[in-house]
Write a protein that holds these residues in place. Structure first.
Motif, PDB file in Angstrom:
ATOM      1  N   THR A 192     -35.653  17.424  36.638  1.00  0.00           N
ATOM      2  CA  THR A 192     -35.460  16.590  37.828  1.00  0.00           C
ATOM      3  C   THR A 192     -34.108  15.884  37.789  1.00  0.00           C
ATOM      4  OG1 THR A 192     -36.526  14.680  36.817  1.00  0.00           O
ATOM      5  CG2 THR A 192     -37.927  16.133  38.118  1.00  0.00           C
ATOM      6  N   ALA A 193     -33.542  15.759  36.585  1.00  0.00           N
ATOM      7  CA  ALA A 193     -32.237  15.105  36.484  1.00  0.00           C
ATOM      8  C   ALA A 193     -31.164  15.903  37.208  1.00  0.00           C
ATOM      9  CB  ALA A 193     -31.850  14.913  35.021  1.00  0.00           C
TER      10      ALA A 193
ATOM     11  N   TYR B 155     -42.332   8.938  37.954  1.00  0.00           N
ATOM     12  CA  TYR B 155     -41.625  10.208  38.180  1.00  0.00           C
ATOM     13  C   TYR B 155     -42.303  11.042  39.246  1.00  0.00           C
ATOM     14  CZ  TYR B 155     -37.660  10.631  35.193  1.00  0.00           C
ATOM     15  OH  TYR B 155     -36.417  10.483  34.688  1.00  0.00           O
ATOM     16  N   ALA B 156     -43.621  11.164  39.126  1.00  0.00           N
ATOM     17  CA  ALA B 156     -44.352  11.972  40.096  1.00  0.00           C
ATOM     18  C   ALA B 156     -44.148  11.390  41.499  1.00  0.00           C
ATOM     19  CB  ALA B 156     -45.835  11.998  39.741  1.00  0.00           C
ATOM     20  N   TRP B 157     -44.194  10.066  41.571  1.00  0.00           N
ATOM     21  CA  TRP B 157     -44.167   9.388  42.864  1.00  0.00           C
ATOM     22  C   TRP B 157     -42.784   9.430  43.521  1.00  0.00           C
ATOM     23  CZ3 TRP B 157     -43.550   3.469  43.126  1.00  0.00           C
ATOM     24  CH2 TRP B 157     -43.613   3.040  44.445  1.00  0.00           C
ATOM     25  N   VAL B 158     -41.744   9.131  42.764  1.00  0.00           N
ATOM     26  CA  VAL B 158     -40.430   9.000  43.401  1.00  0.00           C
ATOM     27  C   VAL B 158     -39.506  10.190  43.166  1.00  0.00           C
ATOM     28  CG1 VAL B 158     -40.545   6.498  43.288  1.00  0.00           C
ATOM     29  CG2 VAL B 158     -39.333   7.742  41.509  1.00  0.00           C
ATOM     30  N   ARG B 159     -39.921  11.167  42.378  1.00  0.00           N
ATOM     31  CA  ARG B 159     -39.068  12.333  42.173  1.00  0.00           C
ATOM     32  C   ARG B 159     -39.785  13.634  42.552  1.00  0.00           C
ATOM     33  NH1 ARG B 159     -35.696   9.016  41.331  1.00  0.00           N
ATOM     34  NH2 ARG B 159     -34.224   8.775  39.615  1.00  0.00           N
ATOM     35  N   ILE B 160     -40.881  13.911  41.835  1.00  0.00           N
ATOM     36  CA  ILE B 160     -41.471  15.239  41.947  1.00  0.00           C
ATOM     37  C   ILE B 160     -42.124  15.450  43.319  1.00  0.00           C
ATOM     38  CG2 ILE B 160     -43.215  16.768  40.942  1.00  0.00           C
ATOM     39  CD1 ILE B 160     -42.475  15.309  38.231  1.00  0.00           C
ATOM     40  N   VAL B 161     -42.907  14.471  43.772  1.00  0.00           N
ATOM     41  CA  VAL B 161     -43.530  14.613  45.093  1.00  0.00           C
ATOM     42  C   VAL B 161     -42.467  14.736  46.194  1.00  0.00           C
ATOM     43  CG1 VAL B 161     -44.976  13.452  46.808  1.00  0.00           C
ATOM     44  CG2 VAL B 161     -45.729  13.597  44.431  1.00  0.00           C
TER      45      VAL B 161
END
Lengths: 286, 296
Positions: free
Chosen positions: A124-125, B21-27
């Protein structure tokens, strides 16, 4: 000659014309790099008439503080500075907390699941913020947090590079035996992290904190879409929109800009070492 | 394999970070890909699946094509300026590590990378100003006609490249200096024994040894170049009654489609294009590193 000596500039060289020329060149380059900032601060002290002078004056002829007074009286600059400061401090706290804990766990605990987690975080980085900021905007909107510092914060809660930085440092500088010894003495895992690990990684945490603070302080695109009321602007957005909104003179804009620049430049000069250390470690992928 | 108690602690400790991470990146990353395959305008109640229609439309959208060309030119332009200049400066500063002014050189070169972008862009905007700016005044001494830097479509792009390079140079220099410190000393000894001059040693020892780092800096700079937005926003906006020319870049076009035209699916497709560009660049980086046997 020993092998661990720093390479090139080992022996103190005698006076050399080459070095003198290099120094002269570097001084010119350094001044050129600083020139835009010097000009900006100079403009902040110029009167409106002098701003229109042609050719432009390098430094103000009759310096005036009027621009500073006017900009502080007529714009919510202090409010914007306050928003930016709170946003940057909260973001730094969140990033340091999540990175320290996650970085330590990912460095010193081994399991297939943790490997997968680390790869996901690194992956994700790579994705720039601009790619996913529109869906993130709707999340903030759903929570009713538009135009608030909390809404800004949601975009800046974690930093993959921070986790990576702490993980590398823990791996390199903290021996497994130290942790094992504490476990044998009956220490629990949380105690080990707080009392043994944290004090040992103060250096990298400091570097990370400086990076995180400046990242939030200089953020632009995300605050621009999340904050749409004058009250909620960060200083970057406030300044950028301030200059589009009205036809105002450049002296005042420069004064506002100078007020924004001076604190960050001062902080940087004091924290240069940990800053450079933080940035430099980004290039050292294992 | 880890003892169970330790694994439980590890997962519990990671849980808050992972949730964030799940909330503000992956989703959101998942959502942007999903959105790009759907038509969703503010007015429409439902979001029909339209496959790759958004992407097909992008290939015929003159504004988007303009944006992608400008963005690519800016990204590669900044790399072309920053990497060679950064290497030379880093070598010189590194060579003078012992000099009294070494700290000053490093601070001065790195400072633009740190300062807030908007105030810095405003300084440059004045420098480039057609009527009052010092750049035209300085050119005048050499008998060069004043240029309308921020209004001419080509020069406006040049201005953005200059501003971005000024900001990025310090980052490149710092990373290159770190790389130079890691070049084994014996290589320079060998080069000196073979009678190489300092410039030859730079060319044939430093540069090849730094290849992985040069590649890294190039990719990071390219990626940030593809995300360019604020620089153009500030330099084009209005002061003293004269708006400059707004250089259309990818992020600007995306934000316009989303928040001015309310075409969120279409804007998401642009975000996915940006994602693909960045992934492509990263893959090329890894590919080249492997091929050269670099110390990655």
């Amino acid at each position: 000659m020993s092998d661990d000596a720093p390479p090139l500039p080992r022996q103190r060289e005698p006076f050399s014309l080459t070095n003198l020329a290099i120094d002269a060149l570097l001084i010119v380059v350094a001044l050129l790099m600083l020139l835009p900032l010097i000009l900006l601060i100079g403009n902040a002290f110029k009167t409106p008439q002098e701003m229109l002078a042609w050719p432009p004056n390098f430094l103000p002829q009759n310096p005036t503080g009027e621009n500073f007074r006017a900009v502080l009286a007529d714009t919510p600059l202090l409010r914007w500075l306050f928003n930016s400061l709170v946003f940057a401090l909260l973001s730094t706290a969140a990033i340091v907390a999540t990175s320290a804990l996650a970085g330590y766990v990912l460095a010193k605990f081994t399991s297939r699941i943790l490997d997968v987690i680390f790869v996901v975080i690194l992956a994700t980085a790579i994705v720039p913020f601009e790619v996913y900021m529109i869906p993130l905007y709707f999340q903030v909107q759903k929570l009713g947090l538009l135009n608030s510092i909390w809404g800004l914060l949601i975009g800046y809660l974690v930093m993959s590079f921070g986790i990576f930085l702490i993980r590398q440092n823990v791996k390199a500088s903290i021996p497994d035996e130290l942790i094992e010894a504490a476990r044998i003495d009956g220490a629990n895992e949380a105690w080990i992290f707080v009392r043994i690990i944290l004090p040992l990684i103060r250096g990298p945490i400091g570097a990370l904190a400086v990076l995180a603070f400046f990242q939030a302080w200089t953020a632009f695109t995300w605050p621009l879409i999340v904050s749409t009321t004058t009250e909620s602007y960060t200083v970057e957005v406030g300044l950028a929109l301030f200059q589009t909104g009205f036809t105002i003179d450049l002296g005042r804009l420069s004064a506002a800009s100078a007020l924004v620049l001076i604190p960050s430049v001062t902080v940087f000069v004091f924290l240069r070492r940990s800053f450079v250390q933080g940035v430099a470690s980004s290039g050292l992928k294992d | 394999m880890l003892r169970r108690r330790l694994l439980v602690f590890a997962l519990l400790a990671l849980l808050p970070t992972l949730a964030v991470y799940a909330w503000v990146r992956i989703v959101p990353i998942g959502e942007v890909i999903w959105l790009s395959l759907h038509r969703w305008n503010l007015m429409s109640r439902n979001k029909p699946f339209i496959g790759l229609d958004n992407f097909v439309e992008l290939t015929r959208d003159p504004l988007f094509l303009d944006a992608i060309v400008n963005t690519t030119v800016i990204a590669f332009g900044v790399v072309a300026v920053t990497v060679p200049l950064g290497l030379i400066l880093a070598a010189l500063i590194y060579h003078r590590t012992r000099a009294r002014l070494a700290g000053f050189y490093e601070t001065a070169v790195f400072l633009p990378h740190v300062v807030s972008l908007v105030p810095a862009a405003m300084a440059w905007k004045w420098i480039f100003d057609a009527r009052l700016g010092p750049l035209n005044a300085a050119l005048g001494w050499f008998g060069i006609e004043p240029q309308s830097w921020l209004f001419d479509p080509v020069l406006a792009v040049v201005c953005i490249i200059v501003l971005c390079s000024w900001q990025t140079l310090g980052f490149a220099v710092v990373i290159f200096i770190v790389g130079m410190k890691n070049v084994p000393h014996v290589l320079y000894e060998a080069a000196r024994l073979d009678g190489a001059t300092a410039i030859q040693a730079f060319r044939h020892v430093t540069v090849p040894m730094l290849r992985p780092i040069v590649l890294y800096v190039s990719v990071v700079t390219l990626v940030s170049g593809f995300n360019v937005y604020a620089q153009g926003f500030v330099m084009a906006s209005d002061t003293q009654g004269a708006p400059g020319r707004l250089v259309r870049v990818l992020v600007l076009d995306m934000l316009e489609n989303a928040f001015r035209n309310y075409r969120f699916g279409y804007a998401a497709a642009e975000a996915v294009v940006l994602l693909l560009v960045v992934l492509g660049l990263t893959l090329i980086q890894f590919g080249l590193l492997r091929e050269k046997g670099g110390r990655s």
